[in-house]
Design a protein around this motif. Structure first.
Motif, PDB file in Angstrom:
ATOM      1  N   SER A  81     -37.015 -18.096  -7.829  1.00  0.00           N
ATOM      2  CA  SER A  81     -37.177 -18.237  -9.271  1.00  0.00           C
ATOM      3  C   SER A  81     -37.378 -16.858  -9.889  1.00  0.00           C
ATOM      4  O   SER A  81     -37.355 -16.710 -11.095  1.00  0.00           O
ATOM      5  N   MET A  82     -37.594 -15.874  -9.048  1.00  0.00           N
ATOM      6  CA  MET A  82     -37.717 -14.481  -9.490  1.00  0.00           C
ATOM      7  C   MET A  82     -37.174 -13.593  -8.373  1.00  0.00           C
ATOM      8  O   MET A  82     -37.177 -13.987  -7.208  1.00  0.00           O
ATOM      9  N   ASN A  83     -36.754 -12.405  -8.733  1.00  0.00           N
ATOM     10  CA  ASN A  83     -36.210 -11.498  -7.724  1.00  0.00           C
ATOM     11  C   ASN A  83     -37.265 -10.610  -7.088  1.00  0.00           C
ATOM     12  O   ASN A  83     -37.009  -9.976  -6.059  1.00  0.00           O
ATOM     13  N   CYS A  84     -38.458 -10.551  -7.706  1.00  0.00           N
ATOM     14  CA  CYS A  84     -39.416  -9.524  -7.261  1.00  0.00           C
ATOM     15  C   CYS A  84     -39.717  -9.572  -5.764  1.00  0.00           C
ATOM     16  O   CYS A  84     -39.639  -8.538  -5.104  1.00  0.00           O
ATOM     17  N   PRO A  85     -40.058 -10.752  -5.197  1.00  0.00           N
ATOM     18  CA  PRO A  85     -40.433 -10.709  -3.780  1.00  0.00           C
ATOM     19  C   PRO A  85     -39.317 -10.131  -2.896  1.00  0.00           C
ATOM     20  O   PRO A  85     -39.583  -9.368  -1.973  1.00  0.00           O
ATOM     21  N   HIS A  86     -38.062 -10.480  -3.205  1.00  0.00           N
ATOM     22  CA  HIS A  86     -36.956  -9.933  -2.423  1.00  0.00           C
ATOM     23  C   HIS A  86     -36.913  -8.410  -2.526  1.00  0.00           C
ATOM     24  O   HIS A  86     -36.659  -7.717  -1.550  1.00  0.00           O
ATOM     25  N   HIS A  87     -37.162  -7.899  -3.726  1.00  0.00           N
ATOM     26  CA  HIS A  87     -37.129  -6.445  -3.899  1.00  0.00           C
ATOM     27  C   HIS A  87     -38.291  -5.784  -3.160  1.00  0.00           C
ATOM     28  O   HIS A  87     -38.129  -4.718  -2.572  1.00  0.00           O
ATOM     29  N   HIS A  88     -39.452  -6.460  -3.193  1.00  0.00           N
ATOM     30  CA  HIS A  88     -40.593  -5.892  -2.458  1.00  0.00           C
ATOM     31  C   HIS A  88     -40.245  -5.770  -0.971  1.00  0.00           C
ATOM     32  O   HIS A  88     -40.621  -4.795  -0.315  1.00  0.00           O
ATOM     33  N   LYS A  89     -39.534  -6.755  -0.459  1.00  0.00           N
ATOM     34  CA  LYS A  89     -39.146  -6.716   0.955  1.00  0.00           C
ATOM     35  C   LYS A  89     -38.220  -5.528   1.221  1.00  0.00           C
ATOM     36  O   LYS A  89     -38.248  -4.939   2.305  1.00  0.00           O
ATOM     37  N   ILE A  90     -37.384  -5.221   0.257  1.00  0.00           N
ATOM     38  CA  ILE A  90     -36.494  -4.065   0.431  1.00  0.00           C
ATOM     39  C   ILE A  90     -37.297  -2.762   0.356  1.00  0.00           C
ATOM     40  O   ILE A  90     -37.078  -1.842   1.154  1.00  0.00           O
ATOM     41  N   PHE A  91     -38.243  -2.713  -0.556  1.00  0.00           N
ATOM     42  CA  PHE A  91     -39.121  -1.527  -0.587  1.00  0.00           C
ATOM     43  C   PHE A  91     -39.779  -1.360   0.779  1.00  0.00           C
ATOM     44  O   PHE A  91     -39.874  -0.262   1.312  1.00  0.00           O
ATOM     45  N   ASP A  92     -40.195  -2.481   1.340  1.00  0.00           N
ATOM     46  CA  ASP A  92     -40.964  -2.462   2.584  1.00  0.00           C
ATOM     47  C   ASP A  92     -40.087  -2.249   3.828  1.00  0.00           C
ATOM     48  O   ASP A  92     -40.603  -2.043   4.924  1.00  0.00           O
ATOM     49  N   ALA A  93     -38.771  -2.296   3.656  1.00  0.00           N
ATOM     50  CA  ALA A  93     -37.887  -2.253   4.825  1.00  0.00           C
ATOM     51  C   ALA A  93     -37.793  -0.856   5.448  1.00  0.00           C
ATOM     52  O   ALA A  93     -37.393  -0.706   6.597  1.00  0.00           O
ATOM     53  N   LEU A  94     -38.147   0.169   4.667  1.00  0.00           N
ATOM     54  CA  LEU A  94     -38.054   1.537   5.166  1.00  0.00           C
ATOM     55  C   LEU A  94     -39.393   2.234   4.927  1.00  0.00           C
ATOM     56  O   LEU A  94     -40.103   1.885   3.984  1.00  0.00           O
ATOM     57  N   PRO A  95     -39.731   3.201   5.766  1.00  0.00           N
ATOM     58  CA  PRO A  95     -40.955   3.966   5.478  1.00  0.00           C
ATOM     59  C   PRO A  95     -40.739   4.767   4.194  1.00  0.00           C
ATOM     60  O   PRO A  95     -39.656   5.318   3.977  1.00  0.00           O
ATOM     61  N   ARG A  96     -41.730   4.804   3.328  1.00  0.00           N
ATOM     62  CA  ARG A  96     -41.579   5.477   2.035  1.00  0.00           C
ATOM     63  C   ARG A  96     -42.606   6.600   1.925  1.00  0.00           C
ATOM     64  O   ARG A  96     -43.774   6.418   2.285  1.00  0.00           O
ATOM     65  N   SER A  97     -42.155   7.708   1.397  1.00  0.00           N
ATOM     66  CA  SER A  97     -43.057   8.845   1.178  1.00  0.00           C
ATOM     67  C   SER A  97     -43.169   9.086  -0.323  1.00  0.00           C
ATOM     68  O   SER A  97     -42.319   8.640  -1.099  1.00  0.00           O
ATOM     69  N   TYR A  98     -44.219   9.793  -0.725  1.00  0.00           N
ATOM     70  CA  TYR A  98     -44.382  10.107  -2.159  1.00  0.00           C
ATOM     71  C   TYR A  98     -43.167  10.857  -2.684  1.00  0.00           C
ATOM     72  O   TYR A  98     -42.849  10.790  -3.865  1.00  0.00           O
ATOM     73  N   ARG A  99     -42.449  11.548  -1.776  1.00  0.00           N
ATOM     74  CA  ARG A  99     -41.252  12.281  -2.201  1.00  0.00           C
ATOM     75  C   ARG A  99     -40.129  11.335  -2.630  1.00  0.00           C
ATOM     76  O   ARG A  99     -39.262  11.710  -3.388  1.00  0.00           O
ATOM     77  N   ASP A 100     -40.139  10.097  -2.079  1.00  0.00           N
ATOM     78  CA  ASP A 100     -39.072   9.145  -2.408  1.00  0.00           C
ATOM     79  C   ASP A 100     -39.329   8.462  -3.756  1.00  0.00           C
ATOM     80  O   ASP A 100     -38.433   7.858  -4.331  1.00  0.00           O
ATOM     81  N   LEU A 101     -40.590   8.472  -4.193  1.00  0.00           N
ATOM     82  CA  LEU A 101     -40.950   7.735  -5.406  1.00  0.00           C
ATOM     83  C   LEU A 101     -40.605   8.528  -6.658  1.00  0.00           C
ATOM     84  O   LEU A 101     -40.604   9.757  -6.616  1.00  0.00           O
ATOM     85  N   PRO A 102     -40.330   7.924  -7.793  1.00  0.00           N
ATOM     86  CA  PRO A 102     -40.205   6.479  -7.986  1.00  0.00           C
ATOM     87  C   PRO A 102     -38.939   5.911  -7.342  1.00  0.00           C
ATOM     88  O   PRO A 102     -37.898   6.572  -7.334  1.00  0.00           O
TER      89      PRO A 102
END
Lengths: 642, 642
Positions: free
Chosen positions: B332-353
């Motif tokens: 009913s919303m896309n957010c959880p799917h997108h959160h999973k994609i955010f979570d799929a790779l290690p993220r550093s402050y350099r990658d943000l936003p």
């Protein structure tokens, strides 16, 4: 005497009871040496089986599917013979040929077979093969067959026998090994020159996890050692090109347990490839006169009863959602939705052909055991379209669809492909096939004609059409020689009736259109899976998620490097810059791992000359150039799809 | 004495028990005449209700929502008074103000009220209004209230009283009519100068179809006749611009019973608009540094338990699909799917936003009674994106999102808009709002700051934020002055925790990102519905499904007309030709009905001069020109989105 009709239509007379091998010998001894099996009236037989009636005959060698099939089937028996001689008391489940070799499921009791023991089995198989033992077919009564396997104590074969009828049971024996088997087999074991047992896996008896787990041994064999060597190189290469491995390394897609198996999440780099493919498809389809539509991903059951998906396809669909007295299903195909759009407006012969295209995501409930990377998934983003046309327009439309396939083969460098053209069987009209003899003949004739005229390599296969019309399965081979079924192309004269579709013909009468279902790029999932292997992840420039990376040798050159980056950005190139405090060698290695097509290296010389040093992925140094000239030189590769 | 604090922060002292109206009079008599109600400590009150403690006070006139609300609420009472005097014994259900007026549900027993009787009611209302009767508020005990409505025999009010507590019940009386009511109301009836009763509908008591169907009368009133006149013109225009009517006439979309209610099928012309909007969004988002992703339309329940959609949002979701022991839901919303994609790779402050964008189709199970054209649907193609950023990046990111809204307002000629900024209530932290007082204050301050700096008109509303952060609802007005809520823009510090999202900060420690949910173009469904009304179906050239049609005056000019068509086609213009054997007047009329922006008329003169006669939809003749010059002249209008 009986008449033997050859594939070219010529007829020769032979004595009743002659075998395909005898016929081959009468033609040429060197041919006979290559004959592995034979197609008799469309069925694959042992080449040594007597033919007692007039028949159409095709001799099969290694080059034909039926030849390979018999070869690998016989190899499974050979492996069983070797296993029995090495591990007396071993019991056998089933041992069929598969796409690239064969396997046998065996029960070794308490013994656990280790991979390193396979060498010993291979050796034994070679010894047995060299004995040139013939494969001897024998009809046997059910009672005698049961007696035999009771004697051996093989409960699996006894289980299989339960399902067979007396009078239809045959045994095959080669050397000291006898198996319950329908055949066909090759004439003798010494055809099998090169043998490789590949792996061991567990497999439940009859695929049911409530049953005992047997040991499955996979193998592959060839008539010549060099064929095996090539095959093993290909397997090794396929492992390197494994789309699941590369998909992870190149950050193209991922799966998540909380989302569900078979439901890929496309990461930004994978989504770029999807977007480029869609851009290409939309451009090609626009030029070809397609209209785009958008439809929801579900519909009420009533629509699927009309289309026949319910009840016939129910097991492959996600389960129903019941709400407010209605039952909804996720769509497993886009066609019914498109038919509804055709039906939404009055249509005249002047409007036809109408070509409705959509990248529609379908959902199919594949068994979890069948799921495999992007190749077998539950969500399918399909390059779908349906063409509604008159009988008169059919040939031209069908040709245009085929031309589109050829265009795509060219774009993606697919050099080997074949269209498998499945036709109906006249005797099964009204049962397996919609009862429209004239339409079948007409459209099959037209399809055949288009295939011949366009020079597309094709195989015609009788009695494998869809219920509603003849179909074409498009098979392609990747750069390393692996075969993929990418898409189907179907003629449909049944659904237009079920959905009551009609247009007004020039006499102002309602008439039923013919439908062509087509999906030249298949699904994003399978097609991208294929492309990853085909390109080994080295996507052509226009498809590469990251096209160019700028590598300043030190931070001193950062300003100029960023100027170069900005220029690339303005040229709409997908680019990046590596400004980490790392040695240039490390930056190059990292870019190579990411398979970025071009690296632009910036050092003192480049800044002084206002140029860039160009490095191509996998090819190395390409000299220096101004960034403007460099971009101009790759313009064509960049814009194939713009 | 009590302190009264005004919106500008100034404080004045007044006697205890003073009313807002008294305060107004003390300031200006002409102001007092316009005061309809008052906001006392954030709550809307009667302007005539005594204020007994220190309070923040805002006087409300017709220009404020709270003023209109009281005005229409009082109008509903006035209508009830008129009905009671015309139809003695009538019983009353509820009579609230609504977005554009008010209604009252009434039970007339056996009498059926006809539309033509509404005039009589209007007349009576005017007479009663002219009496300048005051609305008098009175506290009443539950027993007395029950006694009163027992006396009247009004079972509906008695039913309502059952749900109320003694000590909280008030009556309002104006003239001869008394109603159970919480208020607030306007000071007296003579504010109501212009009255129009619009329609009659059926409505079940308490919305439950098991209950009796009452008669609902809709009406609207204004302080001035010219306001009513304008409103009726707007309603008339809105009827002409009704997106359901135009959507059908212009062949943009359709609904089908076999697909299901609320599930639009987009016809080719509608799909063109969708494709153009997506092209625009993708371009704008690419320039703004967004990455595109693709996610499936369903997921396992476990993900929705993490996100909180289950169980809290379950009623708005399509029901579960159970298979192989797993439970799937349509998203009913896309957010959880997108959160999973955010979570799929290690993220550093350099990658943000990281900004993940997707035109993801969501499915919401709206009640069938709530479905309305494209405005309330069950399938929603959403211009969705989620921005994952650090606290430091938040302000800039939020500003960039707002700038994107402004850009779109400009593109679509939306001149009137307001951002409704909903904040938390500190006393409800840990209950209604996630318990992060500092984050709330910080982000609200930042959001407020961005809004003020960017000069965007906004209203701040306390205690209406989402559970997980402050939000902005974007309200726009169409060309005819109707209000639409198009999109929301939300800050989220709760879901990142639930999904365990983190990035490595510059100290090499894990840190939780902030998320911005944003969807500036809302859903295709609602946005296109809005655009249809906004443009009255006369889409700007770049959006028009058909941009130019070529109209040869007779078949003699067909060759040249087709040459012109080919030229337009080569310019990538969506064009057609009308070669029917019809008079040119008829061809023009038909093109006007289809709202095609340009007609190129080809007669003898045009052929001789190798020109085209240009006619603009709704504007008529534009002179002649060569087709090349004509295309050059419209290039900008064509390419806004290329």
């Amino acid at each position: 005497m009986i008449d033997i009709t050859f594939p070219d239509g010529s007829v020769k007379q032979f004595e009743k009871g002659i075998t395909a091998m005898d016929v081959a010998k009468s033609l040429s001894n060197s041919l006979a040496k290559k004959v592995l099996s034979a197609e008799v009236n469309g069925e694959v037989w042992d080449a040594t089986r007597p033919i007692n009636d007039n028949a159409e005959l095709k001799l099969l060698t290694w080059d034909e599917e039926g030849g390979k099939y018999a070869f690998w089937h016989s190899s499974a028996h050979l492996m069983a013979e070797a296993l029995e001689s090495l591990y007396p008391g071993v019991k056998f489940g089933i041992g069929p040929p598969v796409d690239n070799g064969f396997y046998y499921d065996i029960d070794l009791g308490d013994k656990v077979l280790h991979e390193d023991e396979l060498k010993k089995v291979e050796k034994k198989m070679k010894d047995l093969a060299a004995q040139k033992n013939e494969f001897v077919r024998k009809d046997i009564s059910k009672n005698d067959a049961i007696e035999y396997f009771k004697g051996k104590g093989d409960e699996y074969k006894l289980d299989l026998l339960e399902g067979l009828n007396d009078g239809e049971i045959t045994f095959y024996t080669q050397g000291g090994f006898t198996d319950l088997c329908r055949g066909p087999h090759i004439p003798h074991t010494s055809h099998i020159k090169a043998i490789k047992l590949l792996s061991i896996a567990g497999a439940y008896w009859k695929g049911d996890e409530k049953n005992k787990q047997l040991t499955r041994i996979y193998g592959v064999t060839f008539p010549k050692q060099e064929q095996l060597d090539e095959h093993l190189v290909m397997l090794e290469e396929a492992k390197k090109r494994d789309h699941r491995k590369l998909g992870k390394e190149l950050e193209l897609f991922t799966f998540d347990d909380d989302v569900g198996p078979g439901l890929p999440l496309w990461l930004p780099k994978g989504a770029i490839i999807i977007e480029e493919l869609e851009r290409l498809a939309k451009k090609v389809e626009k030029e070809a006169g397609y209209d785009r539509v958008r439809t929801p991903h579900l519909a009420k059951d009533s629509m699927y009863y009309t289309s026949g998906h319910l009840p016939y396809y129910k097991d492959s669909m996600f389960p129903a959602m019941e709400c407010d007295g209605s039952t909804y299903y996720l769509k497993s195909m886009n066609c019914p939705h498109h038919h509804k759009i055709f039906d939404a407006l009055p249509r005249s012969y002047r409007d036809l052909p109408i070509r409705l295209a959509e990248y529609g995501t379908c959902y199919r409930y594949e068994q979890s055991g069948e799921l495999f990377g992007l190749m077998r998934v539950r969500s399918l983003q399909m390059n779908d379209a349906h063409i509604y046309c008159t009988k008169e327009q059919f040939e031209e439309e069908f040709k245009a669809v085929n031309d589109m396939y050829l265009k795509y083969f060219d774009v993606f460098g697919i050099e080997k492909y074949v269209m498998r053209f499945s036709t109906h069987a006249p005797e099964k009209l009204g049962e397996k096939y919609v009862d429209e003899p004239e339409l079948w003949n007409e459209t099959e004739e037209m399809v055949r004609d288009v295939l011949i005229k366009s020079g597309i390599p094709y195989q015609e296969v009788a009695d494998e059409a869809a219920f509603y019309g003849p179909k074409i399965d498009v098979q392609v081979w990747s750069a390393i020689g692996r075969e993929f079924t990418l898409a189907t192309n179907q003629v449909d004269f049944s659904q237009p009736r079920s959905f009551n579709l009609s247009y007004t013909n020039s006499n102002n009468e309602p008439e039923i259109p013919i439908i062509i279902h087509r999906a030249p790029l298949g699904t994003h999932e399978r097609f991208i899976g294929f492309l990853i292997e085909n390109y080994a992840g080295n996507f052509p420039l226009w498809l590469a998620p990251e096209q160019i990376t700028v590598l300043p040798i030190s931070e001193k050159f950062g300003d100029y490097a960023r100027k170069v980056l900005k220029y690339l950005n303005n040229c709409d190139i997908r680019c990046s810059i590596d400004e980490r405090n790392e040695k240039i060698g490390r930056k190059i290695r990292d870019a190579e791992v990411k398979k970025i097509p071009y690296m632009l290296i910036i050092g003192e010389k480049e800044v002084n000359e206002q140029k860039v040093a160009i490095r191509k992925h996998g090819e190395g140094d390409q000299g220096t150039s101004t960034v403007e000239n460099f971009v101009a030189s790759i313009q064509e590769a960049l814009t194939i799809n713009k």
